[in-house]
Design a protein around this motif. Structure first.
Motif, mmCIF file in Angstrom:
data_model
loop_
_atom_site.group_PDB
_atom_site.id
_atom_site.type_symbol
_atom_site.label_atom_id
_atom_site.label_comp_id
_atom_site.label_asym_id
_atom_site.label_seq_id
_atom_site.Cartn_x
_atom_site.Cartn_y
_atom_site.Cartn_z
ATOM 1 N N UNK A 119 0.841 -1.196 0.000
ATOM 2 C CA UNK A 119 0.000 0.000 0.000
ATOM 3 C C UNK A 119 0.875 1.244 0.000
ATOM 4 N N UNK A 120 0.309 2.359 -0.442
ATOM 5 C CA UNK A 120 1.032 3.627 -0.341
ATOM 6 C C UNK A 120 1.186 4.017 1.117
ATOM 7 N N UNK A 121 2.333 4.614 1.440
ATOM 8 C CA UNK A 121 2.574 5.111 2.789
ATOM 9 C C UNK A 121 2.221 6.595 2.848
ATOM 10 N N UNK A 122 1.560 6.999 3.916
ATOM 11 C CA UNK A 122 1.155 8.387 4.042
ATOM 12 C C UNK A 122 2.342 9.279 4.368
ATOM 13 N N UNK A 123 2.483 10.355 3.595
ATOM 14 C CA UNK A 123 3.518 11.364 3.810
ATOM 15 C C UNK A 123 3.031 12.330 4.894
ATOM 16 N N UNK A 124 3.945 12.911 5.678
ATOM 17 C CA UNK A 124 3.510 13.834 6.730
ATOM 18 C C UNK A 124 2.645 14.991 6.220
ATOM 19 N N UNK A 125 2.826 15.389 4.966
ATOM 20 C CA UNK A 125 2.045 16.507 4.426
ATOM 21 C C UNK A 125 0.764 16.057 3.724
ATOM 22 N N UNK A 126 0.525 14.758 3.640
ATOM 23 C CA UNK A 126 -0.709 14.260 3.032
ATOM 24 C C UNK A 126 -1.897 14.527 3.948
ATOM 25 N N UNK A 127 -3.015 14.905 3.359
ATOM 26 C CA UNK A 127 -4.267 15.085 4.106
ATOM 27 C C UNK A 127 -5.184 13.917 3.747
ATOM 28 N N UNK A 128 -4.942 12.781 4.374
ATOM 29 C CA UNK A 128 -5.684 11.568 4.053
ATOM 30 C C UNK A 128 -6.853 11.365 5.006
ATOM 31 N N UNK A 129 -7.950 10.878 4.421
ATOM 32 C CA UNK A 129 -9.133 10.506 5.182
ATOM 33 C C UNK A 129 -9.474 9.062 4.825
ATOM 34 N N UNK A 130 -9.175 8.117 5.700
ATOM 35 C CA UNK A 130 -9.408 6.702 5.392
ATOM 36 C C UNK A 130 -10.902 6.391 5.335
ATOM 37 N N UNK A 131 -11.270 5.527 4.378
ATOM 38 C CA UNK A 131 -12.649 5.059 4.240
ATOM 39 C C UNK A 131 -12.658 3.544 4.295
ATOM 40 N N UNK A 132 -13.619 2.987 5.011
ATOM 41 C CA UNK A 132 -13.704 1.531 5.163
ATOM 42 C C UNK A 132 -13.998 0.853 3.829
ATOM 43 N N UNK A 133 -14.824 1.497 3.026
ATOM 44 C CA UNK A 133 -15.230 0.941 1.739
ATOM 45 C C UNK A 133 -15.748 2.082 0.874
#
Length: 251
Positions: A106-120
């Protein structure tokens, strides 16, 4: 009656599947058959023997494995092809042959990424209107219908082939195949006024540029998490390790 060389089946359709087939193309110890689902109109062809089309679920696959004297089964399909993986696992158990999975990390989150995980995908559809009004939907052609009922958001949808099922309204469709570069991805998002990106946690280099572009633009990215792999299944995250497993398993 057994073949002179043991036959193995690779469920492919990915760069990993093509690399495994290429690594084993000249093997004197085993014969590799790659299976493509046939869902992409113009697939990238692997080296060696290729079979195109579905098997008819786990039962159909088990029958094909037995009829073709397959000694080991490797699933190198897309990380989100969970139904294929489950069917392959069951078929291998039915035939009592070794089974393993090869999935890119999987891609690794960068400290500057604004990620919002979704279950599906359904969860991702709920998050979209909370985060933006102009969404870049890059999840492939399957599953776009999960966003059909989202209101107050216009979608830029990109896939290799046209999506199946209902489409969100309003939407614009782009048909394109990676790899994509960061500069063009960043320009696309700017030009189309994108304020939220939706992607699957696919991994790999082919489409990672959108992640970097979103990071540079400070955009939120909804990342759909991968479905869990079957319990107790051997897993590899590199084609070289998977190819070595096939060779060691049947020779």
């Amino acid at each position: 009656m057994h073949n002179a060389r043991p036959r193995v089946l690779v469920l492919g359709g990915t760069g990993e599947g093509r690399e495994i087939a290429a690594r084993l193309a000249d093997s004197v110890d085993l014969e590799v058959v790659t299976s493509l689902a046939g869902r992409v109109r113009d697939p990238r062809w692997p080296e060696g023997e290729v079979r195109v089309g579905g098997f008819g679920g786990a039962e159909g696959l088990a029958g094909w494995l037995a009829e073709n004297d397959i000694r080991a089964l490797l699933d190198a399909t897309h990380p989100f092809a969970s139904r294929i993986t489950a069917n392959a696992h069951l078929a291998a158990r039915t035939c009592e042959i070794p089974f393993a999975v090869c999935q890119r990390p999987s891609w690794a989150q960068h400290p500057q990424d604004r990620w919002f995980p979704a279950r599906d995908l359904s969860h991702a559809a709920e998050l979209v209107p909370v985060l933006g009004t102009r969404a870049f939907l890059t999840i492939g052609r399957q599953g776009v219908s999960a966003f059909a009922e989202v209101s107050g958001v216009s979608f830029l949808v990109r896939s290799i082939d046209p999506p199946t099922g209902a489409m969100p309204a309003p939407h614009e469709l782009i048909l394109a195949r990676g790899p994509f570069d960061v500069e063009s991805e960043r320009e696309l998002m700017r030009r189309r006024g994108i304020d939220v990106v939706v992607t699957k946690s696919s991994g790999g280099d082919q489409t990672y540029a959108k992640i970097v572009a979103a990071r540079q633009l400070g955009l939120p990215v909804i990342v759909v998490e991968r479905p869990p792999a079957p319990e107790g299944v051997e897993s590899f995250n590199s084609p070289s390790a998977a190819a070595a497993w096939l060779e060691s398993t049947v020779t």
